[in-house]
Design a protein around this motif. Structure first.
Motif, PDB file in Angstrom:
ATOM      1  N   ALA A 225      -4.795 -22.352 -49.228  1.00 37.19           N
ATOM      2  CA  ALA A 225      -5.337 -22.896 -47.979  1.00 37.19           C
ATOM      3  C   ALA A 225      -4.212 -23.271 -47.009  1.00 37.19           C
ATOM      4  N   LYS A 226      -3.155 -23.879 -47.530  1.00 34.54           N
ATOM      5  CA  LYS A 226      -2.044 -24.268 -46.661  1.00 34.54           C
ATOM      6  C   LYS A 226      -1.339 -23.041 -46.084  1.00 34.54           C
ATOM      7  N   GLU A 227      -1.136 -22.036 -46.911  1.00 31.18           N
ATOM      8  CA  GLU A 227      -0.467 -20.816 -46.444  1.00 31.18           C
ATOM      9  C   GLU A 227      -1.256 -20.120 -45.356  1.00 31.18           C
ATOM     10  N   ASN A 228      -2.588 -20.276 -45.394  1.00 28.74           N
ATOM     11  CA  ASN A 228      -3.447 -19.601 -44.426  1.00 28.74           C
ATOM     12  C   ASN A 228      -4.026 -20.549 -43.371  1.00 28.74           C
ATOM     13  N   ASP A 229      -3.453 -21.762 -43.300  1.00 27.64           N
ATOM     14  CA  ASP A 229      -3.852 -22.754 -42.300  1.00 27.64           C
ATOM     15  C   ASP A 229      -5.363 -22.990 -42.326  1.00 27.64           C
ATOM     16  N   MET A 230      -5.888 -23.225 -43.547  1.00 31.12           N
ATOM     17  CA  MET A 230      -7.316 -23.457 -43.722  1.00 31.12           C
ATOM     18  C   MET A 230      -7.578 -24.897 -44.160  1.00 31.12           C
ATOM     19  N   LYS A 231      -8.757 -25.381 -43.828  1.00 33.72           N
ATOM     20  CA  LYS A 231      -9.196 -26.701 -44.280  1.00 33.72           C
ATOM     21  C   LYS A 231     -10.126 -26.511 -45.478  1.00 33.72           C
ATOM     22  N   ILE A 232     -10.143 -27.514 -46.364  1.00 40.70           N
ATOM     23  CA  ILE A 232     -10.850 -27.382 -47.642  1.00 40.70           C
ATOM     24  C   ILE A 232     -12.023 -28.353 -47.726  1.00 40.70           C
ATOM     25  N   ILE A 233     -13.137 -27.870 -48.264  1.00 38.85           N
ATOM     26  CA  ILE A 233     -14.229 -28.726 -48.743  1.00 38.85           C
ATOM     27  C   ILE A 233     -14.416 -28.399 -50.213  1.00 38.85           C
ATOM     28  N   THR A 234     -14.443 -29.419 -51.067  1.00 36.94           N
ATOM     29  CA  THR A 234     -14.630 -29.177 -52.498  1.00 36.94           C
ATOM     30  C   THR A 234     -16.050 -29.554 -52.913  1.00 36.94           C
ATOM     31  N   PHE A 235     -16.521 -28.884 -53.956  1.00 39.97           N
ATOM     32  CA  PHE A 235     -17.851 -29.137 -54.508  1.00 39.97           C
ATOM     33  C   PHE A 235     -17.728 -29.291 -56.017  1.00 39.97           C
ATOM     34  N   THR A 236     -18.117 -30.448 -56.521  1.00 39.51           N
ATOM     35  CA  THR A 236     -18.165 -30.675 -57.965  1.00 39.51           C
ATOM     36  C   THR A 236     -19.573 -31.125 -58.321  1.00 39.51           C
ATOM     37  N   HIS A 237     -20.011 -30.808 -59.528  1.00 35.28           N
ATOM     38  CA  HIS A 237     -21.332 -31.316 -59.918  1.00 35.28           C
ATOM     39  C   HIS A 237     -21.226 -32.798 -60.256  1.00 35.28           C
ATOM     40  N   GLU A 238     -20.309 -33.151 -61.170  1.00 35.65           N
ATOM     41  CA  GLU A 238     -20.092 -34.562 -61.460  1.00 35.65           C
ATOM     42  C   GLU A 238     -19.260 -35.201 -60.354  1.00 35.65           C
ATOM     43  N   ASN A 239     -19.039 -36.492 -60.478  1.00 37.52           N
ATOM     44  CA  ASN A 239     -18.440 -37.263 -59.389  1.00 37.52           C
ATOM     45  C   ASN A 239     -16.946 -37.488 -59.583  1.00 37.52           C
ATOM     46  N   LEU A 240     -16.236 -37.566 -58.447  1.00 34.21           N
ATOM     47  CA  LEU A 240     -14.815 -37.947 -58.464  1.00 34.21           C
ATOM     48  C   LEU A 240     -14.665 -39.466 -58.428  1.00 34.21           C
ATOM     49  N   LEU A 241     -15.554 -40.144 -57.710  1.00 36.28           N
ATOM     50  CA  LEU A 241     -15.464 -41.586 -57.520  1.00 36.28           C
ATOM     51  C   LEU A 241     -16.613 -42.290 -58.237  1.00 36.28           C
ATOM     52  N   LEU A 242     -16.465 -43.589 -58.422  1.00 35.39           N
ATOM     53  CA  LEU A 242     -17.492 -44.402 -59.069  1.00 35.39           C
ATOM     54  C   LEU A 242     -18.505 -44.863 -58.023  1.00 35.39           C
ATOM     55  N   PHE A 247     -22.615 -46.612 -64.072  1.00 36.46           N
ATOM     56  CA  PHE A 247     -22.616 -45.174 -64.344  1.00 36.46           C
ATOM     57  C   PHE A 247     -21.213 -44.602 -64.132  1.00 36.46           C
ATOM     58  N   ASP A 248     -20.392 -44.761 -65.152  1.00 37.61           N
ATOM     59  CA  ASP A 248     -19.020 -44.258 -65.121  1.00 37.61           C
ATOM     60  C   ASP A 248     -18.868 -43.138 -66.146  1.00 37.61           C
ATOM     61  N   LEU A 249     -18.811 -43.479 -67.414  1.00 37.76           N
ATOM     62  CA  LEU A 249     -18.655 -42.482 -68.465  1.00 37.76           C
ATOM     63  C   LEU A 249     -19.831 -41.508 -68.457  1.00 37.76           C
ATOM     64  N   GLY A 250     -19.515 -40.238 -68.361  1.00 39.79           N
ATOM     65  CA  GLY A 250     -20.558 -39.222 -68.299  1.00 39.79           C
ATOM     66  C   GLY A 250     -20.988 -38.876 -66.886  1.00 39.79           C
ATOM     67  N   TYR A 251     -20.504 -39.627 -65.919  1.00 40.24           N
ATOM     68  CA  TYR A 251     -20.836 -39.377 -64.524  1.00 40.24           C
ATOM     69  C   TYR A 251     -19.589 -39.031 -63.709  1.00 40.24           C
ATOM     70  N   ARG A 252     -18.537 -39.832 -63.856  1.00 42.97           N
ATOM     71  CA  ARG A 252     -17.287 -39.548 -63.166  1.00 42.97           C
ATOM     72  C   ARG A 252     -16.438 -38.615 -64.032  1.00 42.97           C
ATOM     73  N   ILE A 253     -15.906 -37.562 -63.416  1.00 44.62           N
ATOM     74  CA  ILE A 253     -15.138 -36.563 -64.153  1.00 44.62           C
ATOM     75  C   ILE A 253     -13.863 -37.199 -64.705  1.00 44.62           C
ATOM     76  N   VAL A 254     -13.621 -36.971 -65.981  1.00 41.22           N
ATOM     77  CA  VAL A 254     -12.405 -37.479 -66.609  1.00 41.22           C
ATOM     78  C   VAL A 254     -11.198 -36.785 -65.969  1.00 41.22           C
ATOM     79  N   GLY A 255     -10.226 -37.582 -65.541  1.00 45.06           N
ATOM     80  CA  GLY A 255      -9.044 -37.017 -64.881  1.00 45.06           C
ATOM     81  C   GLY A 255      -9.215 -36.812 -63.395  1.00 45.06           C
ATOM     82  N   SER A 256     -10.216 -37.483 -62.786  1.00 43.88           N
ATOM     83  CA  SER A 256     -10.464 -37.315 -61.348  1.00 43.88           C
ATOM     84  C   SER A 256      -9.233 -37.634 -60.514  1.00 43.88           C
ATOM     85  N   GLN A 257      -8.519 -38.691 -60.893  1.00 48.51           N
ATOM     86  CA  GLN A 257      -7.368 -39.089 -60.099  1.00 48.51           C
ATOM     87  C   GLN A 257      -6.291 -38.010 -60.100  1.00 48.51           C
TER      88      GLN A 257
END
Length: 426
Positions: A225-242, A247-257
């Protein structure tokens, strides 16, 4: 003292005037530097994101008495009519015609192959109409040990779907359009160009953990994306944040940080699902929007609009269920679905109001709990709502209702409308 000649005085004044002009030129007009033009997209971009259909195909559901009893033990989902709801959503998408649709995981009820097959057949007209349809895998879509068919008034164990079942069906839903095709353990992770300026990163939800190979894959996408001057939107099924402390364990992806750190403090917009509530959480450089579950009232989906100047707008839209009215008693599907959601959840909340002796107050407290839960799932639980009901809350506490539970976590919400969001993409 030396006296300056009239000629020298004129020269000194001329020099001061020139220096003043140069200084003003630098400060006001910036005439010594050529400014770079502000980048714009060629045309606006419209994206629909939807998740948690939990689609249960006709072949694996005979709608027996056992099925209906099982649904009463669930969370108020409209599984009974999920086929009709999905078909109606497809019809409305063919009218709306967004540029991109992201189906962000848990499209099947619990990994039934028959549900995969029927779901793909149902959504195929979207792809055929020229919409870029992108699939993501959720934790309920394959490799499960609790996959059942509802047949003969029972839940009969059946084989769960695997990658071998999934990819032949859905290879044309994003995977064949990947800008950096992957293989092996990252085969279900991919990025697609929505246009020349926006890169969509789809991170498979079945993993529930950012393994080293996933982070390595993600870094390649960020570099691209950086090489091509693009902006990013990410999509995950589980959550990055609490999004709820319960609802933490089983909801927030392990290693999100670890994943967040790949962006080095730069803007990260992530759209997730899984928790079934509508919520927006912001921490430092991260904005995460959890899209509510489609199979629950009011059957909403997210609409993202990005204009030519990269202004990002998100809002939810409820499915128009008018065409489904004839399916239900009362001829009002929207009301039926909401009432069903509240009825099923009422079984869980009723025991929390048993301590209230006054019958009228007990009924008011239960209705308040159910409406609060419904609004929470929609992302519409505002601080104004709590203020309006504070007197009732105080009466409930005085009557012995414990607030140290799920209800309290809802009321401790940030009090903003989580159904809309605006920002500038950077």
């Amino acid at each position: 003292m030396l006296k300056l000649s009239q000629e020298n005085i004129k020269k000194e004044l001329a020099m001061k005037k020139l220096l003043w002009i140069l200084l003003m030129c630098l400060i006001v007009s910036g005439c010594t530097q050529k400014q770079e033009p502000i980048k714009q997209m060629a045309e606006p971009l419209d994206i629909v994101v939807v998740n948690d259909f939990h689609f249960l195909g006709d072949e694996v559901n005979d709608k027996s008495e056992y099925f209906y009893k099982a649904m009463l033990q669930a969370d108020g989902r409209m599984t009974e009519y999920i086929v009709e709801l999905t078909e109606e959503w497809v019809r409305q998408m063919l009218v709306e015609m967004p540029d991109v649709i992201v189906i962000n995981g848990d499209f099947s009820y619990n990994g039934e192959v028959a549900s995969h097959i029927q779901f793909e057949k149902t959504i195929r007209p979207l792809k055929d109409a020229g919409i870029l349809v992108l699939m993501n895998i959720g934790n309920h879509d394959m490799y499960l040990e609790t996959t059942f068919a509802y047949r003969n008034n029972d839940a009969v164990p059946i084989d769960s779907a695997t990658y071998e079942d999934y990819f032949p069906l859905f290879k044309d839903y994003g995977y064949n359009d990947a800008v950096l095709p992957e293989s092996g353990n990252c085969a279900a992770f991919y990025s697609v160009k929505a246009n020349d300026d926006i890169l969509l990163m789809i991170l498979e939800g079945g993993y529930q953990m950012f393994y080293p190979e996933v982070l390595e894959w993600a870094q390649k996408q960020i570099d691209y994306a950086k090489e091509n001057d693009m902006k990013i939107i990410t999509f995950t099924h589980e959550n990055l944040l609490l999004h709820n402390e319960r609802f933490d364990l089983g909801y927030r992806i392990v290693g999100s940080q670890d994943f967040i750190d790949l962006f080095n403090g730069e803007q990260l917009i992530n759209i997730s699902a899984h928790i079934h509530i509508q919520d927006i959480k912001q921490e430092n450089n991260v904005t995460e929007i959890t899209n509510s579950a489609f199979l629950k009232s009011p059957h909403s989906y997210g609409q993202i609009h990005i204009d030519e100047n990269f202004n990002f707008t998100y809002k939810t839209k409820d499915l128009d269920t008018t065409n489904l009215n004839s399916l239900v008693e009362g001829n009002d599907f929207a009301a039926y679905s909401k009432d069903y959601f509240k009825m099923v959840n009422g079984f869980k909340f009723a025991n929390r109001t048993d301590v209230i002796e006054d019958e009228e107050l007990r009924a008011q407290a239960l209705e308040f709990m159910l409406e609060t839960n419904y609004l929470y799932y929609q992302g519409m639980l505002t601080s104004e709502y709590q203020k309006e009901n504070q007197e009732l809350i105080d009466k409930m506490v005085d009557a012995g209702v414990s607030m140290n539970n799920y209800l309290n976590t809802m009321l401790e919400n940030d009090g903003i409308n989580d159904a809309t969001f605006e920002t500038k993409m950077k």
